[in-house]
Motif scaffolding. Structure first.
Motif, short mmCIF file in Angstrom:
data_model
loop_
_atom_site.label_atom_id
_atom_site.label_comp_id
_atom_site.label_asym_id
_atom_site.label_seq_id
_atom_site.Cartn_x
_atom_site.Cartn_y
_atom_site.Cartn_z
N HIS A 1 49.41 63.08 -128.87
CA HIS A 1 50.13 63.33 -128.12
C HIS A 1 51.92 62.85 -127.89
O HIS A 1 52.33 62.96 -127.77
CB HIS A 1 49.76 64.36 -126.81
N SER A 2 50.57 61.49 -127.34
CA SER A 2 52.43 60.65 -126.98
C SER A 2 52.84 59.65 -128.08
O SER A 2 53.67 59.36 -127.90
CB SER A 2 51.58 59.35 -125.79
N SER A 3 51.93 59.45 -129.23
CA SER A 3 52.07 58.57 -130.41
C SER A 3 52.95 59.23 -131.75
O SER A 3 53.97 58.85 -132.14
CB SER A 3 50.70 57.95 -130.42
N LEU A 4 52.72 60.54 -131.31
CA LEU A 4 53.12 61.12 -132.45
C LEU A 4 54.69 61.94 -132.46
O LEU A 4 55.67 61.74 -132.98
CB LEU A 4 52.49 62.49 -133.13
N ALA A 5 55.18 62.03 -131.19
CA ALA A 5 56.19 62.20 -130.63
C ALA A 5 56.91 61.73 -129.51
O ALA A 5 56.54 61.85 -128.60
CB ALA A 5 56.14 63.78 -130.60
N PRO A 6 57.00 60.61 -130.16
CA PRO A 6 57.25 59.35 -128.89
C PRO A 6 58.67 59.63 -127.94
O PRO A 6 59.64 60.44 -128.13
CB PRO A 6 57.56 58.14 -129.43
N THR A 7 58.32 59.89 -126.53
CA THR A 7 59.88 60.54 -125.81
C THR A 7 60.44 59.99 -125.77
O THR A 7 60.74 58.21 -126.06
CB THR A 7 58.87 61.05 -123.95
N VAL A 8 61.70 60.51 -125.21
CA VAL A 8 63.04 59.51 -124.82
C VAL A 8 62.77 57.79 -123.73
O VAL A 8 63.03 56.66 -123.72
CB VAL A 8 63.82 60.18 -124.69
N GLU A 9 61.87 58.81 -122.59
CA GLU A 9 61.11 57.46 -121.87
C GLU A 9 61.32 56.50 -121.90
O GLU A 9 60.89 54.69 -121.86
CB GLU A 9 60.60 58.27 -120.66
N ILE A 10 59.53 56.37 -122.93
CA ILE A 10 59.34 55.34 -123.98
C ILE A 10 60.03 54.74 -124.76
O ILE A 10 59.04 54.00 -126.13
CB ILE A 10 57.75 55.43 -123.56
N SER B 1 42.01 55.56 -135.44
CA SER B 1 43.22 55.33 -134.84
C SER B 1 44.06 54.51 -133.82
O SER B 1 44.94 54.91 -133.82
CB SER B 1 43.29 56.79 -133.76
N ILE B 2 43.04 54.22 -133.19
CA ILE B 2 44.04 53.58 -131.62
C ILE B 2 44.44 51.46 -132.06
O ILE B 2 45.13 51.91 -132.03
CB ILE B 2 43.42 53.61 -130.30
N TYR B 3 43.34 51.36 -132.74
CA TYR B 3 43.32 50.17 -132.98
C TYR B 3 44.25 49.10 -134.08
O TYR B 3 45.62 48.80 -134.18
CB TYR B 3 42.07 49.53 -133.29
N TRP B 4 44.23 50.44 -135.33
CA TRP B 4 44.54 50.21 -136.58
C TRP B 4 45.67 51.69 -136.52
O TRP B 4 47.12 50.44 -136.86
CB TRP B 4 44.06 50.49 -137.84
N TRP B 5 45.43 51.98 -136.64
CA TRP B 5 47.58 52.92 -136.72
C TRP B 5 48.13 52.68 -135.28
O TRP B 5 48.97 53.32 -136.06
CB TRP B 5 46.11 54.52 -137.40
N GLY B 6 47.39 53.36 -134.88
CA GLY B 6 48.23 52.87 -133.40
C GLY B 6 48.93 51.69 -132.82
O GLY B 6 49.87 51.56 -132.02
N GLY B 7 48.56 50.34 -133.62
CA GLY B 7 49.07 49.40 -133.70
C GLY B 7 50.11 48.92 -134.36
O GLY B 7 51.19 47.76 -134.57
#
Length: 272
Positions: free
Chosen positions: A113-122, A265-271
């Motif tokens: 939810h946070s990584s596919l649509a990063p908000t303006v705050e980050i 998801s977290i280590y490879w795709w998320g980085g």
């Protein structure tokens, strides 16, 4: 006739286990309540909050130890775990693993939810600006290989128990416990070398919540497998009666699969 009638009434005529009255459910609930109250008091800086938390957690650990000791006694020495009872226990373990899957689903949902649509705050980017992500092909990839190898050794142990190869079962289960300890040690080292912490925004919170809870599950699975190793050395796990190990092996395979999703998801795709 009276004596024979009493004997006939004392013989169990069904394969189910009618458990004896036990104080441990009440003590466990009281300990968990003390942990919750003590934790809230500690987080809000109330007096003696940490003391209540430690006392409640200690009581909970002791209750778990004694309660599981009673279950092992009922299974091994009293013979209450018949085939039908073991079938019911298998259903219980399956439902427990399903609940754990839903537990981790919440963490993956928060991450995507946070990584596919990063908000303006980050900064509308992922990973957020200022986060130095870990290289997935160093310790995370090594831990992946270790955990997959431990899945192979625990399967080897299961087949060895079924085939009544006692020496192979002991060796393979000892290897599984050793690999689990190595995995946990490498994860602790990885945490100590990371440049971000739990408080570093949404990335830090989702990363440590997901991988940290997985590490806790690895720790619980390691304890379960170690207890199975001790029971195996004491001839308590046999070719026909080894549900305790079977449930621990299912749990360990669940931990393996969750780690694969975490790595991808977290280590490879998320980085990336």
């Amino acid at each position: 006739m009276t004596f024979l009638t009493q004997i006939s009434k004392s013989i169990q005529r069904h394969p189910f286990h009618l458990v004896d009255p036990s104080p441990w459910p009440f003590v466990a609930s009281l300990s968990a309540f003390s942990c919750a109250v003590g934790g809230v008091m500690y987080l809000h800086a109330y007096t003696n909050g940490s003391f209540i938390l430690v006392i409640g957690f200690t009581m909970l650990l002791l209750t778990m130890f004694i309660w599981w000791r009673d279950v092992i006694r009922e299974s091994t020495f009293e013979g209450h775990h018949t085939g039908i009872v073991q079938q019911g226990l298998r259903y219980g373990v399956i439902l427990f693993i399903i609940s754990e899957i839903l537990f981790f689903f919440a963490f993956f949902f928060a991450f995507f939810h946070s990584s596919l649509a990063p908000t303006v705050e980050i900064g509308s980017i992922w990973p957020p600006k200022g986060i130095s992500v870990l290289d997935p092909w160093e310790i995370p990839f090594l831990n992946t290989l270790i955990l997959l190898l431990s899945g192979c050794t625990v399967t080897w142990c299961h087949h060895a128990i079924v085939a009544n190869f006692r020496s192979q079962a002991i060796i393979s289960l000892a290897l599984t416990v050793t690999l689990a300890i190595i995995f946990t040690s490498l994860q602790v080292y990885e945490y100590s070398m990371a440049d971000f912490r739990l408080s570093d925004g949404i990335y830090g919170s989702t990363f440590y919540m997901a991988t940290g809870f997985h590490g806790f599950h690895v720790f619980v699975g390691t304890l379960s497998l170690f207890i199975c190793l001790v029971r195996l050395l004491q001839y308590q796990l046999t070719q026909q009666h080894h549900f305790g190990f079977e449930s621990a092996a299912w749990y360990w395979h669940f931990v393996d699969v969750v780690w694969l999703f975490l790595f991808v998801s977290i280590y490879w795709w998320g980085g990336l």
